[in-house]
Design an enzyme around this catalytic site. Structure first.
Site, PDB file in Angstrom:
ATOM      1  N   LYS A 170       0.823  -1.208   0.000  1.00 19.44           N
ATOM      2  CA  LYS A 170       0.000   0.000   0.000  1.00 19.44           C
ATOM      3  C   LYS A 170       0.860   1.262   0.000  1.00 19.44           C
ATOM      4  O   LYS A 170       0.597   2.221  -0.734  1.00 19.44           O
ATOM      5  CB  LYS A 170      -0.923  -0.019   1.218  1.00 19.44           C
ATOM      6  CG  LYS A 170      -1.657   1.281   1.518  1.00 19.44           C
ATOM      7  CD  LYS A 170      -2.680   1.631   0.474  1.00 19.44           C
ATOM      8  CE  LYS A 170      -3.540   2.807   0.955  1.00 19.44           C
ATOM      9  NZ  LYS A 170      -4.483   3.256  -0.083  1.00 19.44           N
ATOM     10  N   LYS A 239       1.043  12.071   5.136  1.00 20.09           N
ATOM     11  CA  LYS A 239       1.312  10.990   6.088  1.00 20.09           C
ATOM     12  C   LYS A 239       1.799   9.741   5.375  1.00 20.09           C
ATOM     13  O   LYS A 239       2.746   9.076   5.804  1.00 20.09           O
ATOM     14  CB  LYS A 239       0.038  10.711   6.890  1.00 20.09           C
ATOM     15  CG  LYS A 239       0.162   9.609   7.936  1.00 20.09           C
ATOM     16  CD  LYS A 239      -0.333   8.263   7.429  1.00 20.09           C
ATOM     17  CE  LYS A 239      -1.813   8.271   7.132  1.00 20.09           C
ATOM     18  NZ  LYS A 239      -2.306   6.924   6.688  1.00 20.09           N
TER      19      LYS A 239
END
Length: 303
Positions: A170, A239
């Site tokens: 991911k 992030k």
């Protein structure tokens, strides 16, 4: 044999859409979120707490902002681990640090339950349609057991390997997404300043070697004032890029391409647009370039 009971913790932007894909088929889901309206909107049966979800469900899905929140939900006296039972499967659909994921998996295994880390891709639009792509790490047999439930909101499910492999994949995918969005924003701003027609420029890019996800799926809408609200925010994109840099540092990989997206989404956050969809980074970079706006002049500000 009765069907397993499903639980969902975190019914926000993505979790709510995934849950709705399940409940819209008449399948009951017990859900918990800090916002009660989110539970109602997803069509879930409200649970009183995280522990209540775990007590009722055989398969527990998590969709949370980051590792810090995931760890808080998993650990503690009212957390998932404390109330887990043998045979339960926890599927973490969050974007999280693989090291944290692996540690949580070990702790959950002590209760006899299984932890699958399942990174997702496709954004809010795919979550709405139930066509997400999932990249899963962890026990293959456990994944096979939950595949029928994943099929309610995902059209592609890949087993990537050992625990942590799903969240690792991911981060790799999201970094390329960040690079494509920030770089394409810069190119479209340059094209606008040069006097090029935005649709024609995209036509060239999408039939040439510069084609990418942003040129195909984001900018055909953005140049007409539709910023596709509901997707990943600038803060969350930042992030994810930071998590990627931490990942490759631990792997000993030379990270020579992170500066672009770090600067781009960092600028968006500094401009007060942390909570806006990451597609608005083009406006921030345009402002830094002398007030260039790539979308039609008669469109309203996307905020």
């Amino acid at each position: 044999m009765t069907d397993p009971k499903l639980g969902f913790i975190g019914l926000g932007n993505m979790g709510g859409r995934m849950t709705r894909c399940i409940t819209s088929k008449g399948i009951d889901v017990v859900g918990f979120d800090t916002s009660a309206p989110n539970i109602e909107a997803a069509g879930a049966t409200a649970a009183a707490s995280v522990a209540d979800v775990v007590a009722q469900a055989d398969v527990v899905f998590l969709s949370l902002p980051d590792s810090r929140v995931v760890e808080a939900v998993m650990r503690g006296p009212e957390g998932v681990i404390a109330h887990a039972r043998p045979g339960q499967i926890v599927v973490d659909l969050s974007t999280a640090a693989p090291e944290s994921t692996r540690a949580l998996g070990v702790e959950l295994a002590e209760a006899g339950a299984v932890y699958l880390d399942a990174g997702i891709s496709g954004g809010a639009a795919a979550a709405e349609k139930g066509t997400l792509t999932l990249m899963v790490g962890g026990d293959a047999a456990a994944l096979d057991a939950v595949r029928p439930h994943l099929a309610h909101f995902a059209s592609n499910v890949f087993h990537m390997g050992a625990p942590g492999a799903g969240h690792t994949t991911k981060l790799l995918n999201n970094f390329l997404n960040a690079v494509a969005l920030s770089a394409t924003s810069e190119v479209m701003i340059a094209g606008k300043r040069a006097g090029l027609d935005m649709d024609a420029l995209l036509g060239v890019l999408n039939t040439s070697s510069g084609v990418n996800f942003a040129t195909l799926n984001r900018f055909p809408k953005i140049v007409h004032g539709d910023y596709l609200k509901g997707g990943l925010t600038n803060a969350l994109m930042m992030k994810d890029v930071m998590l990627y840099t931490e990942l490759i540092a631990g792997l000993g990989i030379a990270g020579v391409h992170a500066s672009g997206p770090l600067a781009s989404f960092g600028s968006a956050i500094a401009a007060g647009r942390a909570g806006d969809i990451s597609n608005t980074v083009v406006d921030v970079l345009g402002a830094l370039s002398g007030g260039i706006v790539v979308h039609d002049a008669d469109q309203e500000d996307p905020r």
